[in-house]
Design a protein around this motif. Sequence first.
Motif, PDB file in Angstrom:
ATOM      1  N   UNK A  93       0.863  -1.166   0.000  1.00 14.86           N
ATOM      2  CA  UNK A  93       0.000   0.000   0.000  1.00 14.86           C
ATOM      3  C   UNK A  93       0.907   1.226   0.000  1.00 14.86           C
ATOM      4  N   UNK A  94       0.681   2.126  -0.952  1.00 14.77           N
ATOM      5  CA  UNK A  94       1.433   3.373  -0.953  1.00 14.77           C
ATOM      6  C   UNK A  94       0.485   4.496  -0.580  1.00 14.77           C
ATOM      7  N   UNK A  95       0.798   5.221   0.460  1.00 14.02           N
ATOM      8  CA  UNK A  95      -0.070   6.317   0.874  1.00 14.02           C
ATOM      9  C   UNK A  95       0.755   7.597   0.816  1.00 14.02           C
ATOM     10  N   UNK A  96       0.325   8.510  -0.052  1.00 16.71           N
ATOM     11  CA  UNK A  96       1.121   9.719  -0.271  1.00 16.71           C
ATOM     12  C   UNK A  96       0.930  10.782   0.797  1.00 16.71           C
ATOM     13  N   UNK A  97      -0.197  10.716   1.500  1.00 17.70           N
ATOM     14  CA  UNK A  97      -0.483  11.767   2.469  1.00 17.70           C
ATOM     15  C   UNK A  97      -0.411  11.202   3.882  1.00 17.70           C
ATOM     16  N   UNK A  98      -0.028  12.030   4.838  1.00 19.40           N
ATOM     17  CA  UNK A  98       0.256  11.517   6.192  1.00 19.40           C
ATOM     18  C   UNK A  98      -0.993  11.203   7.021  1.00 19.40           C
ATOM     19  N   UNK A  99      -1.800  10.270   6.567  1.00 14.82           N
ATOM     20  CA  UNK A  99      -2.917   9.798   7.396  1.00 14.82           C
ATOM     21  C   UNK A  99      -2.365   9.116   8.642  1.00 14.82           C
ATOM     22  N   UNK A 100      -3.079   9.211   9.744  1.00 10.40           N
ATOM     23  CA  UNK A 100      -2.648   8.472  10.928  1.00 10.40           C
ATOM     24  C   UNK A 100      -3.078   7.017  10.772  1.00 10.40           C
ATOM     25  N   UNK A 130      -6.716   6.568  11.301  1.00 11.48           N
ATOM     26  CA  UNK A 130      -7.550   6.969  10.162  1.00 11.48           C
ATOM     27  C   UNK A 130      -7.571   5.889   9.088  1.00 11.48           C
ATOM     28  N   UNK A 131      -6.400   5.263   8.870  1.00 12.02           N
ATOM     29  CA  UNK A 131      -6.338   4.223   7.837  1.00 12.02           C
ATOM     30  C   UNK A 131      -7.189   3.020   8.249  1.00 12.02           C
ATOM     31  N   UNK A 139      -1.774   7.282  16.520  1.00 13.36           N
ATOM     32  CA  UNK A 139      -1.778   8.687  16.122  1.00 13.36           C
ATOM     33  C   UNK A 139      -0.590   9.064  15.258  1.00 13.36           C
ATOM     34  N   UNK A 168       3.106   7.250   7.102  1.00 13.98           N
ATOM     35  CA  UNK A 168       4.318   7.425   6.301  1.00 13.98           C
ATOM     36  C   UNK A 168       5.574   7.276   7.141  1.00 13.98           C
ATOM     37  N   UNK A 169       5.404   7.320   8.461  1.00 16.71           N
ATOM     38  CA  UNK A 169       6.566   7.157   9.342  1.00 16.71           C
ATOM     39  C   UNK A 169       6.756   5.706   9.769  1.00 16.71           C
TER      40      UNK A 169
END
Lengths: 420, 340
Positions: A87-94, A97-98, A135, A139-140
């Motif tokens: 899964x590639x997520x470009x925006x920093x969702x927590x 949230x995912x 939280x 992306x981290x």
Amino acid sequence: MVGILEVKELTTGYGEKEVLKNISFDLKDGEVLGIIGPNGSGKSTLIKAITGVIPIWSGEVNYDKKNIDELHRRERAHIIGVVPQDTFINFPFTSWEVVMMGRNPYLGRFENPKKEDDLAVKKAMEATKTLRFKDQSVRELSGGELQRVVVARALAQEPNLIFLDEATSHLDIGHKLEIMDLMKDRVKQRDVGVLSIHHNLNLAARYCDKIVLLDEGKVHAKGSPKEVLTRAHLRAVYGIEAEVDKNPRDGSLYVTPIKRKVMKEDKEEVVHVVCGGGTGGTLLKELVEHGYEVTTGVLNVMDSDQKMADFLDLRCVTEAPFSSISEKTKSENLKLIKEADLVMGTDFAIGPGNLDNLKDLLYAAESGKKVVLLERTGFQKRNHVGSKGDKIYRELTAKSDVKIFTGIEEIMRKLDEGNI
Amino acid sequence: MIKKNTGWIIAGLTVLLLITAIYSATVGTADISFKEVVWITLSEVPLINRYVTAPEGSPRTIVVLIRLPRIVLGIIAGISLSVSGTSMQGIFKNPMASPFILGVSAGGGLGAAVGFFLGVSFFYLPLLAFLTALGTVFLVFALGRVRGKTDVATLLLAGLAMNFLMSGLTSYIRYMSPPDKMVQMQILSFMLGNLNEAAWNQIYITLPIMIVGVALVFAYSRDLNVIQMGEGSALQLGVDVETTKFVQLVTSSLLAATMVAFTGIIGFVGLMIPHGARLMVGPEHKRLIPTAALMGGIFLILCDTISRMMGEIPVGIITVLLGSPFFIYLLIRNRGDTGW
């Protein structure tokens, strides 16, 4: 109530290209079904077709007698949750949230998550041990952490079936087992069904109750791991020679790939090899890989050369373990020698029990066959029958059609050049 | 980052927007105080004007007919462009997307250039720009359809190609225009974007479009969230991906085309504001869209106020000059970090 997913004669593809043809199988709640097959065999396409990402050309998919292709996407998402390979997520969702996105099929367009949604997310994150970074931005996270978050998303979806699309293939072995154990747990506790695409045959063997083996878009075999993970199937589909053994600890199968089957052009010549005690194993394998049809004998059962012959599926004349060569086996061996174009003898140790093998080589030479001898040790060192052996060996080596080599490589080279 | 205080952020931004708007109305050659602006404005609002009255006179005329329409149009443009940009970045899953990515600006620019060149009246010019902007997007959509589905990667390339084509045609028209300073300046001014021509009748057109557009983008905000997981996963999570893409792309193109038609090409707002908003409330679109909308409104009024203070230089110059350093700041701050 136990639900059943029934896939009947499913055919699908991309554009004009047919990828899967007439696929049928079923999956009950409380089962883990493995889908295996080489790259391009249509494994991921199967998940895409069942979950409605690509259209089904013909056939049907039913869950509890309902055609799921006719269900609304949201209802289908109540039944099946999918964990993709990556899964590639470009925006920093927590992470939270995912995982909450797993509740999407339960939430109306303008509805906010309710208590039960929060609870489902929390439970899913607890089960996957992801709650402590709820939280944190996804992306981290490391690859393993993110994949556990995605697994939590599928759990939060509370589906009847969970599909793993090579979900563990990028993870280290610890995380692989962790996720598969979690799935196995769910299967036991909550009566979900799991469909899991595997590249790793041992993971499939260990975790799956049933396996479907796909090859070029068709079902090559299906059934229990024992029925599907056979050497013949693996050879036919993956083109590998593999050993399939039982894991002594838990009884599950494990597959050890030995070698990719070399697809050299099959040659017409039949080579009969007289060997024993491990002196012929490498030669047998080389001959098979160079495309010769190979026969061998007489070998005692349990002899390591006999094991290799068995592994290579060769025609082999065998004698009971540690027994002398009998009349019957000797005549069988002579028959194979007659059928062969070329006879080879290795530098096996000669005792009273297998002196007949040396005689058979002499017989071959006398009946006009070309005979190749592999001599690495020197005859005196391996001769344990004294003058009887000496006499036969002298006669044998005196024949004009008998050639002696000191290495397998040399034999193979001359053979391929046609110089024998 | 915990973003439970989004309600307060949105309330705070709303207040800030009002204060900025009123402050902006006090700026100009005629000296009008903050309090005067408030009273004049309130006296124009139906119902409230029963209780509030302000004296007739030139301050009233200046506020009501000159400054307020310009400020309100600025707010509408800021909101429309920011929401459009947020939607585009969401659909393309790409923080570098902008409202103009599908050729709205280049298409509108060509229409405007043709209009100025032919001397079309100011009444028809926005219509012409609007139609060429939408026509360009339509062509891009036609190119981006693959087997009945909208393929975003193809769409992106089609947008790029159409942007170049339309810009090239515009350059040709500019080159061919008589060295008459008027036409050249008109085209340049449109290219840089400005709020000089603001009037209430423009607001009557743009405001309803903005309201409907923002509402539609917002209605599909959770779908936009789930699409960030990838289109395949979104389908498997129950999202109607094709409908979502269609609604988002058409709506955000309409919002952008409308604003281009009336204010020219105001750059950077739609690209940058979504980032600023994401830093404040995170990428979740239900929070992001209202935040970006309010920030866009505030940012554009501020920029236009500065533009007026600096003697009516096109507001697009200010947005870029203010926006770029902010963008570079974000880049440095987040460099090597985990994205935007």
